[in-house]
Design a protein around this motif. Structure first.
Motif, mmCIF file in Angstrom:
data_model
loop_
_atom_site.group_PDB
_atom_site.id
_atom_site.type_symbol
_atom_site.label_atom_id
_atom_site.label_comp_id
_atom_site.label_asym_id
_atom_site.label_seq_id
_atom_site.Cartn_x
_atom_site.Cartn_y
_atom_site.Cartn_z
ATOM 1 N N PHE A 186 -2.921 -26.738 -74.797
ATOM 2 C CA PHE A 186 -3.906 -27.877 -75.348
ATOM 3 C C PHE A 186 -3.047 -28.526 -76.109
ATOM 4 N N PRO A 187 -3.360 -29.742 -76.019
ATOM 5 C CA PRO A 187 -2.924 -30.530 -77.020
ATOM 6 C C PRO A 187 -3.356 -30.911 -78.868
ATOM 7 N N LEU A 188 -4.210 -29.969 -78.607
ATOM 8 C CA LEU A 188 -5.587 -30.075 -79.851
ATOM 9 C C LEU A 188 -5.533 -28.274 -80.382
ATOM 10 N N PRO A 189 -5.311 -28.455 -81.503
ATOM 11 C CA PRO A 189 -5.758 -27.466 -82.170
ATOM 12 C C PRO A 189 -6.783 -26.640 -81.633
ATOM 13 N N VAL A 190 -6.844 -25.260 -81.130
ATOM 14 C CA VAL A 190 -8.062 -25.063 -80.879
ATOM 15 C C VAL A 190 -8.465 -23.420 -81.921
ATOM 16 N N LEU A 191 -9.901 -23.258 -82.424
ATOM 17 C CA LEU A 191 -9.981 -22.432 -83.254
ATOM 18 C C LEU A 191 -11.330 -21.714 -81.970
ATOM 19 N N THR A 192 -11.793 -20.121 -82.381
ATOM 20 C CA THR A 192 -12.372 -19.388 -81.268
ATOM 21 C C THR A 192 -13.158 -18.624 -82.264
ATOM 22 N N GLY A 193 -14.413 -18.430 -82.051
ATOM 23 C CA GLY A 193 -15.145 -17.348 -82.388
ATOM 24 C C GLY A 193 -16.354 -16.891 -82.075
ATOM 25 N N ILE A 194 -15.196 -16.052 -81.124
ATOM 26 C CA ILE A 194 -16.169 -14.992 -79.987
ATOM 27 C C ILE A 194 -17.162 -14.394 -80.767
ATOM 28 N N GLY A 195 -17.279 -13.390 -81.543
ATOM 29 C CA GLY A 195 -18.495 -13.103 -82.255
ATOM 30 C C GLY A 195 -17.701 -11.426 -82.123
ATOM 31 N N HIS A 196 -16.601 -11.046 -81.471
ATOM 32 C CA HIS A 196 -16.569 -9.626 -81.845
ATOM 33 C C HIS A 196 -15.857 -9.151 -82.317
ATOM 34 N N GLN A 197 -16.722 -7.597 -83.130
ATOM 35 C CA GLN A 197 -15.856 -7.386 -84.534
ATOM 36 C C GLN A 197 -14.619 -6.802 -84.668
ATOM 37 N N ARG A 198 -14.307 -6.009 -83.747
ATOM 38 C CA ARG A 198 -12.955 -5.029 -83.454
ATOM 39 C C ARG A 198 -12.181 -5.725 -82.254
ATOM 40 N N ASP A 199 -12.401 -6.028 -81.478
ATOM 41 C CA ASP A 199 -11.254 -6.192 -80.183
ATOM 42 C C ASP A 199 -10.580 -7.975 -80.602
ATOM 43 N N THR A 200 -9.258 -7.871 -80.273
ATOM 44 C CA THR A 200 -8.850 -8.996 -80.076
ATOM 45 C C THR A 200 -8.477 -9.207 -78.526
ATOM 46 N N THR A 201 -8.886 -10.603 -78.384
ATOM 47 C CA THR A 201 -8.701 -11.120 -77.132
ATOM 48 C C THR A 201 -7.828 -11.761 -76.731
ATOM 49 N N LEU A 202 -7.216 -12.355 -75.436
ATOM 50 C CA LEU A 202 -6.193 -12.624 -75.122
ATOM 51 C C LEU A 202 -6.344 -14.297 -75.729
ATOM 52 N N CYS A 203 -7.493 -14.668 -75.951
ATOM 53 C CA CYS A 203 -7.891 -16.056 -76.426
ATOM 54 C C CYS A 203 -7.748 -16.215 -77.792
ATOM 55 N N ASP A 204 -8.003 -15.261 -78.562
ATOM 56 C CA ASP A 204 -7.694 -15.378 -79.873
ATOM 57 C C ASP A 204 -6.323 -14.918 -80.352
ATOM 58 N N MET A 205 -5.219 -14.229 -79.283
ATOM 59 C CA MET A 205 -3.894 -14.466 -79.831
ATOM 60 C C MET A 205 -3.308 -15.753 -79.385
ATOM 61 N N VAL A 206 -3.924 -16.358 -78.953
ATOM 62 C CA VAL A 206 -3.192 -17.912 -78.446
ATOM 63 C C VAL A 206 -4.005 -18.980 -79.247
ATOM 64 N N ALA A 207 -5.233 -18.777 -80.155
ATOM 65 C CA ALA A 207 -5.677 -19.781 -80.389
ATOM 66 C C ALA A 207 -5.316 -20.128 -81.552
ATOM 67 N N GLY A 208 -5.327 -21.180 -82.180
ATOM 68 C CA GLY A 208 -4.685 -22.387 -82.951
ATOM 69 C C GLY A 208 -4.987 -21.695 -84.432
ATOM 70 N N LYS A 209 -6.347 -20.623 -84.520
ATOM 71 C CA LYS A 209 -6.930 -19.519 -85.521
ATOM 72 C C LYS A 209 -7.690 -19.343 -84.997
ATOM 73 N N SER A 210 -8.357 -18.074 -85.275
ATOM 74 C CA SER A 210 -8.546 -16.917 -84.744
ATOM 75 C C SER A 210 -9.968 -16.468 -85.659
ATOM 76 N N LEU A 211 -11.496 -16.615 -85.698
ATOM 77 C CA LEU A 211 -12.067 -16.485 -86.410
ATOM 78 C C LEU A 211 -12.870 -15.566 -85.250
ATOM 79 N N LYS A 212 -13.428 -14.536 -86.341
ATOM 80 C CA LYS A 212 -14.700 -13.949 -85.426
ATOM 81 C C LYS A 212 -15.963 -13.835 -84.981
ATOM 82 N N THR A 213 -16.630 -15.383 -85.636
ATOM 83 C CA THR A 213 -18.174 -15.500 -84.714
ATOM 84 C C THR A 213 -17.848 -16.679 -85.509
#
Length: 496
Positions: free
Chosen positions: A243-270
């Protein structure tokens, strides 16, 4: 005539053969598809498949059923131990019993499921997809995009029914410093079979939008934490990475790191953590701006002091330069006069010797010539003597003009710098919180100095301090009232 059987007799024989040869229970690993629960009976009907190693073709496929008496137990066990909902695309190790009905054909009755296998398969599949993304150079792709300065317009991807959407907007739009943010929501499914297509479609809509977004926030909201399979999708992860813009993720899971969290520009929990990050990022930009403003003021002040010092030195050195120039001109003129006198004396002596050698008849002519030359020399000396004060005045006037031009230039430069400094001070003044108080707002603090944000933080009879633009006042709380609506909570308190 060829021997033949009726279908019912053949089916009955097949049923008996299966009962004799497959009478036990068997552990079988497979993947679920087309999972459907009958509303009236509670039975779960599905199909089990096994795919080829390439993952594209189906190697085996059979119908299966979980009776209502076992389905509730199995569903609860998968949800508790594997943190997954029992749905299509789930890798399972099932304890099955082979059933054959002459009316409905062959099917598998699922008696139990081993959640540990499901957990291991999810981790294995996630690792395989992560390795694939890493090989394709997509893990760090979106992280390399710089965050813009400032972040104002946000494209939000979430479910329109998610409770976390309200929390996200509440934390983002009601920040302590009233930083402005524009949030445009792009609704998408956060779980289920269609979640992958829905999220990718939302990203495409953002890409085609005419709104100049700064970042994209993908938040899961307040949905159940049992189904993260949509966020382990390779296609969604690839779409985020490219994606041409930075993507921030807040999927809301405290233990697992999903693929979306791995590739996102910034991964947060909630979702709340994403909102807090955006506010803190804006706060750091504000503090940087204040620091730059302070540095600019100091640089302007140093520059003005430096130029003022240079001006003072120039003014102080002008008389000395003028005196030195006049002295040099005098010396040059004196040297020229001495040289000229020497030349004249030399010429006169030579002429005198020549005349004496030529005889007496040239004596009169020579004397006249000498007298004429003497008069001429005297006139030259007189003209030079008269010219010297005029030359001196011309030089003095020229120096005065240069001094005046330099002073005018310095005055204009100082005026220009003062105007620029005044404009900076005006901008800083506009950002002063006191201006907000002058528009009619106030700050209410408790006796401890804590700023009051909610009516639930005070008790009746408690004394509060109200800070206004001009002074402050103390008040006692008579009652507190809380008002609620769909998107936000507003609190008010009555004071005396």
């Amino acid at each position: 005539m060829v021997k033949h059987y009726s279908l019912s007799r053949f089916a009955a024989s097949l049923e008996k053969c299966i009962e004799v040869n497959f009478s036990g229970n068997y552990w079988v690993h497979a993947e679920t598809i087309d999972v459907k629960v009958h509303v009236a009976t509670g039975h779960c009907y599905l199909e089990l498949i096994e795919k080829e190693p390439d993952g594209n073709r189906i190697k085996a496929r059979m119908r299966a059923v979980i009776w209502a008496s076992r389905y509730s137990y199995i569903k609860q066990r998968i949800a508790t131990e594997a943190e997954r909902s029992f749905d299509s695309g789930l890798a399972i190790l099932a304890l099955i019993k082979v059933r054959f009905s002459p009316q409905y054909g062959l099917s598998l009755e699922i008696i139990d499921i081993d959640p540990a296998y499901t957990i291991g398969e999810v981790a294995r599949r996630r690792k395989e997809l992560a390795d694939r993304l890493r090989t394709e150079g997509l893990i760090e792709r979106n992280k390399q995009l710089p965050l813009p300065h400032p972040i104002k317009t946000i494209a939000l991807i979430t479910s329109d029914t998610a409770a976390g959407f309200g929390d996200f907007k509440e934390h983002l739009l009601r920040n302590g410093r009233s930083y402005p943010f524009a949030v445009v929501m792009f609704s998408a499914l956060m779980q289920g079979e269609n979640a992958e297509k829905s999220v990718i479609a939302a990203l495409e809509r953002i890409k085609k939008s005419n709104i100049p977004f700064d970042v994209v926030a993908l938040v899961r909201g307040g949905g159940a934490e049992l189904d993260l399979s949509a966020f382990d999708s390779y296609e969604i992860a690839k779409a985020i990475a490219l994606f041409p813009l930075p993507v921030l993720t807040g999927i809301g899971h405290q233990r697992d790191t999903t693929l979306c969290d791995m590739v996102a520009g910034k991964s947060l929990k909630t979702p709340t953590a994403v909102a807090d990050f955006l506010v803190s990022y804006r706060e750091s930009e504000y503090l940087d701006l204040l620091a730059q403003t302070d540095r600019f003021r100091k640089e302007v002040k140093r520059a003005m002091e430096h130029h003022e010092l240079l001006l003072q030195k120039s003014v102080q050195s002008l008389p000395m330069q003028l005196v030195a120039r006049i002295h040099a001109e005098k010396m040059r003129l004196s040297s020229a006069c001495q040289h000229f006198s020497y030349v004249c004396r030399s010429c006169t002596a030579a002429e005198h010797r020549y005349l004496e050698g030529s005889g007496q008849r040239f004596a009169q002519v020579l004397r006249q010539a000498i007298q004429s030359e003497q008069h001429h020399l005297e006139a030259q000396c007189l003209r030079l003597t008269l010219r010297l004060p005029l030359y001196k005045r011309e030089r003095e006037e020229e120096l005065k003009r240069m001094n005046k031009a330099l002073c005018d230039t310095l005055k204009r430069e100082r005026l220009k710098r003062n105007q620029a400094l005044s404009e900076v001070e005006r901008i800083i003044g506009l950002m002063d919180p006191l201006n907000t108080l002058k528009r009619g707002y106030s700050i209410v603090t408790k006796a401890s100095g804590e700023v009051l944000k909610s009516a639930s933080d005070v008790q009746e009879g408690e004394v509060l301090t109200i800070r206004l633009s001009a002074g402050s006042a103390e008040a006692a709380v008579l009652r507190t009232t809380e008002e609620k609506n769909k998107k936000a909570k507003k609190s008010s308190s009555a004071v005396e």
